[in-house]
Scaffold this motif. Structure first.
Motif, short mmCIF file in Angstrom:
data_model
loop_
_atom_site.label_atom_id
_atom_site.label_comp_id
_atom_site.label_asym_id
_atom_site.label_seq_id
_atom_site.Cartn_x
_atom_site.Cartn_y
_atom_site.Cartn_z
N SER A 88 -6.58 36.93 -34.61
CA SER A 88 -7.93 37.24 -35.08
C SER A 88 -7.99 37.01 -36.59
N HIS A 89 -9.18 36.70 -37.05
CA HIS A 89 -9.38 36.41 -38.47
C HIS A 89 -10.67 37.08 -38.94
N LYS A 90 -10.69 37.44 -40.20
CA LYS A 90 -11.89 38.07 -40.75
C LYS A 90 -11.97 37.78 -42.24
N VAL A 91 -13.19 37.53 -42.71
CA VAL A 91 -13.42 37.29 -44.14
C VAL A 91 -14.55 38.19 -44.61
N HIS A 92 -14.34 38.89 -45.70
CA HIS A 92 -15.45 39.63 -46.31
C HIS A 92 -15.51 39.39 -47.81
N ALA A 93 -16.72 39.59 -48.35
CA ALA A 93 -16.94 39.43 -49.79
C ALA A 93 -16.85 40.81 -50.44
N ASN A 94 -16.22 40.88 -51.60
CA ASN A 94 -16.18 42.11 -52.38
C ASN A 94 -17.19 41.96 -53.51
N ALA B 290 -3.78 49.91 -35.78
CA ALA B 290 -2.41 49.60 -36.20
C ALA B 290 -2.16 50.05 -37.63
N PRO B 291 -0.92 50.47 -37.94
CA PRO B 291 -0.60 50.82 -39.33
C PRO B 291 -0.91 49.67 -40.29
N SER B 292 -0.70 48.45 -39.83
CA SER B 292 -0.95 47.29 -40.69
C SER B 292 -2.43 46.89 -40.69
N GLY B 293 -3.28 47.72 -40.06
CA GLY B 293 -4.73 47.46 -40.08
C GLY B 293 -5.31 47.58 -41.48
N HIS B 294 -4.59 48.25 -42.37
CA HIS B 294 -4.95 48.22 -43.78
C HIS B 294 -3.89 47.42 -44.52
N ALA B 295 -4.32 46.77 -45.61
CA ALA B 295 -3.39 46.01 -46.45
C ALA B 295 -2.42 46.97 -47.12
N PRO B 296 -1.36 46.44 -47.74
CA PRO B 296 -0.52 47.31 -48.59
C PRO B 296 -1.40 48.09 -49.56
N ILE B 297 -1.00 49.34 -49.87
CA ILE B 297 -1.88 50.28 -50.58
C ILE B 297 -2.24 49.82 -51.99
N GLY B 298 -1.49 48.87 -52.53
CA GLY B 298 -1.82 48.35 -53.86
C GLY B 298 -3.05 47.44 -53.86
N VAL B 299 -3.52 47.04 -52.68
CA VAL B 299 -4.70 46.18 -52.57
C VAL B 299 -5.93 47.05 -52.35
N MET B 300 -6.99 46.79 -53.10
CA MET B 300 -8.21 47.58 -52.92
C MET B 300 -9.30 46.73 -52.31
N GLY B 301 -10.16 47.37 -51.53
CA GLY B 301 -11.25 46.64 -50.89
C GLY B 301 -10.74 45.64 -49.87
N ASP B 302 -9.65 46.01 -49.19
CA ASP B 302 -9.00 45.09 -48.25
C ASP B 302 -9.61 45.13 -46.87
N HIS B 303 -10.29 46.24 -46.54
CA HIS B 303 -10.83 46.39 -45.18
C HIS B 303 -12.26 46.89 -45.23
N THR B 304 -12.97 46.66 -44.15
CA THR B 304 -14.34 47.19 -44.04
C THR B 304 -14.37 48.17 -42.89
N HIS B 305 -15.49 48.87 -42.75
CA HIS B 305 -15.62 49.88 -41.70
C HIS B 305 -16.73 49.52 -40.73
N GLY B 306 -16.64 50.12 -39.53
CA GLY B 306 -17.71 49.99 -38.56
C GLY B 306 -18.83 50.97 -38.90
N GLN B 307 -20.02 50.71 -38.36
CA GLN B 307 -21.19 51.52 -38.68
C GLN B 307 -20.92 53.02 -38.52
#
Ligand code: CU
Length: 370
Positions: A181-187, A34-51
């Motif tokens: 769905s919910h997800k939490v990651h540490a930066n 989804a386009p909203s799968g990433h946060a607004p572009i002003g946010v950094m480190g908003d998403h993680t990737h699969g292997q």
């Protein structure tokens, strides 16, 4: 007459083509992302990737500062010139940010960001003379990892936006049966002192010589910084949301005998997917930056301009921003993202007098390879 061997190789080719087609349909998680799968572009480190996923990004950020403020009130130039010989009148801060992300395993995404910074500040003296100083250079390089801590309601246990995308695509088919769905990651990021803190330029008082520029015209912090953060993202069908808390903690004093103030920020956003390729977002961010400790001996100890005072660097600001995320849904550039976000402060408090922030904008492009 066709031999048995020829028939067999024909069948093999047909099977190979089928497998290929199936792989093409299934493998670009991007196509379902989804386009909203990433946060607004002003946010950094908003998403993680699969292997195994690799992503490159470029952002251009501009902050416009125009007008003066002391604490939470607008003040005039003459107000500042009663106390100082020079007042800043306008500043543009531009940053080109080049980024790369790579996930060696599902749980961990490595990230590096290399900024190029361009600063320009206009001034006016008590005598009415105006002048501009400029500086530019490579900023502080950031590197570190994003570590998945917890997720629920996704098809994959981990894996950021691809998992998000699949979940989204799937939930579309199931209609009312979907679950949020919910997800939490540490930066866990670090900033390295690659940005200069000794930039110089000419001023009317410098008699044609270049002198050390005040604090806001320097490119880096000069110190090793720890950038911890915690990011939460959620989704329910076409609606996505998230929040991020982050800090910039200076770990040492820089070689110019000062330590920039720590920064703390909290942001939250919500986005809506209008279709497969377009989402819009609203976001708010609260930022609190503290004063510098110590001072650069090359910057005049009796400040002639407020930007030279290490005790006038602190500010608190509340921003509201609106954004658009676009994603190429198919074709050879499937999954490529374009985004823009811009906003204005709703409230700001400066340990001033100093330049207030008037607007901020970020545009970016992101390209992932599987
Ligand atoms: Cu990424």
């Amino acid at each position: 007459m066709e031999s048995r061997n020829e028939r067999r190789s024909g069948r093999r080719r047909f099977t190979a083509a089928l497998v290929c087609l199936a792989a093409m349909a299934a493998s670009p998680a991007w196509a379902g992302s989804a386009p909203s799968g990433h946060a607004p572009i002003g946010v950094m480190g908003d998403h993680t990737h699969g292997q195994g996923e690799l992503m490159f990004s470029y952002r251009f950020m501009r902050m416009g500062m125009n007008g003066l403020r002391d604490e939470d009130e607008r003040v005039s130039r003459s107000h500042v010139l009663n106390e100082f010989m020079v007042t800043p009148t306008k500043m543009d801060m531009d940053m080109h940010m080049f980024g790369a992300m790579y996930a060696p395993i599902d749980r961990v995404t490595l990230m590096v960001m290399v900024p190029w910074v361009e600063l320009e500040m206009e001034h006016r003296t008590g005598m009415g003379v105006t002048f501009t100083t400029k500086s530019e250079g490579v900023g502080d390089v950031r590197a570190g990892a994003l570590i998945d801590l917890w997720s629920s309601g996704m098809t994959g246990a981990h894996g950021g936006h691809s998992a998000n995308g699949r979940e989204h695509a799937k939930s579309g088919h199931h209609g009312g049966a979907r679950r949020p769905s919910h997800k939490v990651h540490a930066n866990v990021m670090f900033s390295f002192p690659t940005g200069a803190i000794n930039r110089r330029d000419r001023t009317p008082a410098s008699g044609g010589a270049k002198v050390r520029l005040p604090f806001p015209m320097q490119i880096g912090s000069g110190s090793y910084d720890f950038l911890p953060g915690l990011t939460y993202t959620g989704r329910d069908g076409p609606i996505a949301w998230g929040a991020q808390a982050r800090g910039e903690i200076r770990l040492d004093e820089n070689h110019a005998d000062y330590r920039q103030g720590n920064e703390y920020a909290l942001t939250a956003w919500a986005a809506y997917d209008w279709n497969r390729w377009l989402s819009t977002s609203l976001r708010t961010e609260w930022q609190h930056t503290l004063n510098h400790r110590g001072s650069d001996p090359a910057v005049s100890p009796t400040p002639t301009v407020p930007t030279k005072d290490p005790g006038r660097r602190a500010f608190q600001r509340l921003d509201f921003l609106a954004g658009v995320n676009l994603i190429v849904p198919e074709g050879p550039f499937s999954g490529t993202r374009f985004a823009i976000e811009a906003g204005v402060p709703a409230y700001q408090y400066l340990d001033g007098p100093g330049l207030e922030t008037d607007w901020i904008a970020t545009v970016g492009v992101q390209y992932a390879i599987h």
